[in-house]
Write a protein that holds these residues in place. Sequence first.
Motif, PDB file in Angstrom:
ATOM      1  N   UNK A  57       0.813  -1.117   0.251  1.00 56.97           N
ATOM      2  CA  UNK A  57       0.214  -0.098   0.028  1.00 56.97           C
ATOM      3  C   UNK A  57       0.997   1.295  -0.148  1.00 56.97           C
ATOM      4  N   UNK A  58       2.080   1.200   0.640  1.00 62.79           N
ATOM      5  CA  UNK A  58       2.857   2.448   0.618  1.00 62.79           C
ATOM      6  C   UNK A  58       3.587   2.587  -0.850  1.00 62.79           C
ATOM      7  N   UNK A  59       3.736   1.670  -1.599  1.00 64.77           N
ATOM      8  CA  UNK A  59       4.140   1.893  -2.964  1.00 64.77           C
ATOM      9  C   UNK A  59       2.897   2.293  -3.705  1.00 64.77           C
ATOM     10  N   UNK A  60       1.845   1.993  -3.534  1.00 65.66           N
ATOM     11  CA  UNK A  60       0.682   2.368  -4.468  1.00 65.66           C
ATOM     12  C   UNK A  60       0.373   3.683  -4.199  1.00 65.66           C
ATOM     13  N   UNK A  62       2.562   6.120  -3.335  1.00 69.79           N
ATOM     14  CA  UNK A  62       3.638   6.719  -3.868  1.00 69.79           C
ATOM     15  C   UNK A  62       3.429   6.985  -5.313  1.00 69.79           C
ATOM     16  N   UNK A  63       2.883   5.920  -5.966  1.00 73.36           N
ATOM     17  CA  UNK A  63       2.183   6.126  -7.352  1.00 73.36           C
ATOM     18  C   UNK A  63       1.216   7.040  -7.581  1.00 73.36           C
ATOM     19  N   UNK A  64       0.334   7.235  -6.722  1.00 65.73           N
ATOM     20  CA  UNK A  64      -1.025   7.943  -6.612  1.00 65.73           C
ATOM     21  C   UNK A  64      -0.636   9.442  -6.441  1.00 65.73           C
ATOM     22  N   UNK A  65       0.544   9.874  -5.539  1.00 65.11           N
ATOM     23  CA  UNK A  65       1.025  10.997  -5.258  1.00 65.11           C
ATOM     24  C   UNK A  65       1.662  11.562  -6.299  1.00 65.11           C
ATOM     25  N   UNK A  66       2.624  10.521  -6.778  1.00 65.82           N
ATOM     26  CA  UNK A  66       3.616  11.250  -7.898  1.00 65.82           C
ATOM     27  C   UNK A  66       2.843  12.051  -8.946  1.00 65.82           C
ATOM     28  N   UNK A  67       1.728  11.471  -9.352  1.00 62.97           N
ATOM     29  CA  UNK A  67       1.097  12.199 -10.511  1.00 62.97           C
ATOM     30  C   UNK A  67       0.830  13.642 -10.229  1.00 62.97           C
ATOM     31  N   UNK A  68       0.529  13.941  -9.231  1.00 61.23           N
ATOM     32  CA  UNK A  68       0.175  15.538  -8.861  1.00 61.23           C
ATOM     33  C   UNK A  68       1.324  15.983  -8.130  1.00 61.23           C
ATOM     34  N   UNK A  69       2.441  15.363  -7.689  1.00 63.35           N
ATOM     35  CA  UNK A  69       3.419  16.135  -7.160  1.00 63.35           C
ATOM     36  C   UNK A  69       4.313  16.457  -8.163  1.00 63.35           C
ATOM     37  N   UNK A  70       4.518  15.654  -9.065  1.00 66.60           N
ATOM     38  CA  UNK A  70       5.550  15.805 -10.184  1.00 66.60           C
ATOM     39  C   UNK A  70       5.890  17.224 -10.664  1.00 66.60           C
TER      40      UNK A  70
END
Length: 207
Positions: A57-60, A62-70
Amino acid sequence: PANSLEDVWPLWITSQFRGTRPSQLQAERGGVRLKPWSVYQPELKIRCVCQACNNGWMSQLEGRAQRFLQPFLTGESFAVDIEGQAAIATWVLKTAMVLEAIDPTEKRAYTHLERERFRLRAAIPWRTSIWVAASADPAWFMSSKSRLGGEVDGNSGVSITMAFAHVVLQVLTIRVPETVGPKTQVTTDVRRGPWEQLTVQLWPTQE
């Protein structure tokens, strides 16, 4: 069991800012400054989670947040809807809870129950606010934690701040006595500044 090293500063962030020359990393624990060391890529690892969580769940998250944080990492303007606000806010709180693992258990602001609720339901603790801002110095990678003192029991919350290149993120959780109702408005004294113009609230989410 804490059998996995967690990158508190995620590799998908730090790998974008690897230098051709070493930079100096400085740390302080409990008011004691540690000996600085040199790195080519910003890094901060803590052994505090199990492999199942780290790779699950922690890796998942990261993936969700990356799209908005990048976009923020490179200083771009980016409109964040409620889904994005919630994704970033959840990621910030996860990172703050992991960062706390540096401290002894008795000095951690977030309880075991709060961490379990977060793991199981992504539940953000009551009276928590999270903001994003632009960094004044994109050369910085840093994390810091401040315990908030109170008149009641001397411990009325925690503030954790993180800066990654162009973006700064801050989470504030306030503690109140059990006698204070959930709808009671609670305020904090902060250093003077044009914070409403410099920061954007991510949590609670807003239109």
